[in-house]
Scaffold this active site. Structure first.
Site, short mmCIF file in Angstrom:
data_model
loop_
_atom_site.label_atom_id
_atom_site.label_comp_id
_atom_site.label_asym_id
_atom_site.label_seq_id
_atom_site.Cartn_x
_atom_site.Cartn_y
_atom_site.Cartn_z
N CYS A 81 2.50 63.71 26.82
CA CYS A 81 1.13 63.44 27.07
C CYS A 81 1.12 61.88 27.64
O CYS A 81 2.13 61.40 27.21
CB CYS A 81 0.11 63.66 26.25
SG CYS A 81 0.28 62.50 24.86
N CYS A 83 2.03 59.63 24.70
CA CYS A 83 3.34 59.70 24.33
C CYS A 83 4.33 58.76 25.40
O CYS A 83 5.38 58.24 25.13
CB CYS A 83 3.89 61.13 23.95
SG CYS A 83 3.26 61.55 22.35
N HIS A 94 1.67 63.04 17.11
CA HIS A 94 2.64 63.81 17.83
C HIS A 94 3.88 63.90 17.75
O HIS A 94 4.41 62.88 17.09
CB HIS A 94 2.43 63.44 19.43
CG HIS A 94 1.09 63.70 20.12
ND1 HIS A 94 0.80 64.06 21.55
CD2 HIS A 94 -0.36 64.02 19.39
CE1 HIS A 94 -0.44 64.19 21.56
NE2 HIS A 94 -1.14 64.34 20.54
N GLU A 104 6.55 63.35 19.21
CA GLU A 104 7.46 61.96 19.97
C GLU A 104 7.06 60.85 19.29
O GLU A 104 8.12 60.08 19.11
CB GLU A 104 6.89 61.97 21.61
CG GLU A 104 7.28 63.16 22.46
CD GLU A 104 6.01 63.89 22.67
OE1 GLU A 104 5.65 64.23 23.64
OE2 GLU A 104 5.11 64.33 21.50
#
Length: 157
Positions: A91, A94, A61, A63
């Site tokens: 999410c 993260c 992801h 992040e």
């Protein structure tokens, strides 16, 4: 990474525009368009955009990539004094990484009603059972961040 002097708009909006550039890079690579940057001392120390498809990695992801870059640039896993800007509400994975990295502030764009762990589904940054709190500002350039995601998924249908 270099320092940026960004004209116009609030400080958060100016940095979020750089995260949006990362999200557009993800879209150009046919990845879900989410982008993130980490800022420390007025300069970008980490950048990332979704790369799950390219890397065949469910943890890739935006992040996670930006946090990893920032930790390498700063020589520490503790990202105290940093601000993470991300175009989509983090999410649970993260948000957990943000907490583990001791990031003190997160600024996010569009809410994520399906997986948001800051405001939409969970409030991990405010959970008193955890040993770290994260200040957060949401909905910064939310319209632009959300449109980028909507257009991407519309093109997939």
């Amino acid at each position: 990474m270099e320092s940026f002097d960004l004209p116009g708009g609030s400080v958060h909006e100016r940095w979020m525009r750089l995260a949006l550039d990362e999200a557009r890079a993800a879209a150009d690579e046919d990845e879900v368009p989410v982008g993130a940057i980490v800022v420390a001392g007025g300069r970008v120390v980490g950048t990332g955009h979704n790369q799950r498809e390219q890397l065949a990695d469910p943890t890739a992801h935006a992040e996670m990539i930006a946090i990893t870059q920032a930790a390498a640039a700063l020589g520490s896993w503790r990202l105290e004094g940093c601000t993470l800007y991300v175009t989509l509400e983090p999410c649970p994975m993260c948000a957990g990484a943000i907490l583990q990295a001791r990031v003190p502030q997160v600024v996010w764009g569009a809410p994520d009603p399906k997986a948001g762990a800051v405001e939409s589904l969970y409030r991990l940054f405010e959970d008193v059972r955890l040993n770290h709190r994260v200040e957060h500002v949401g909905h910064v350039l939310a319209g632009e961040c959300g449109r980028l995601l909507s257009e991407f998924f519309r093109g997939k249908r």
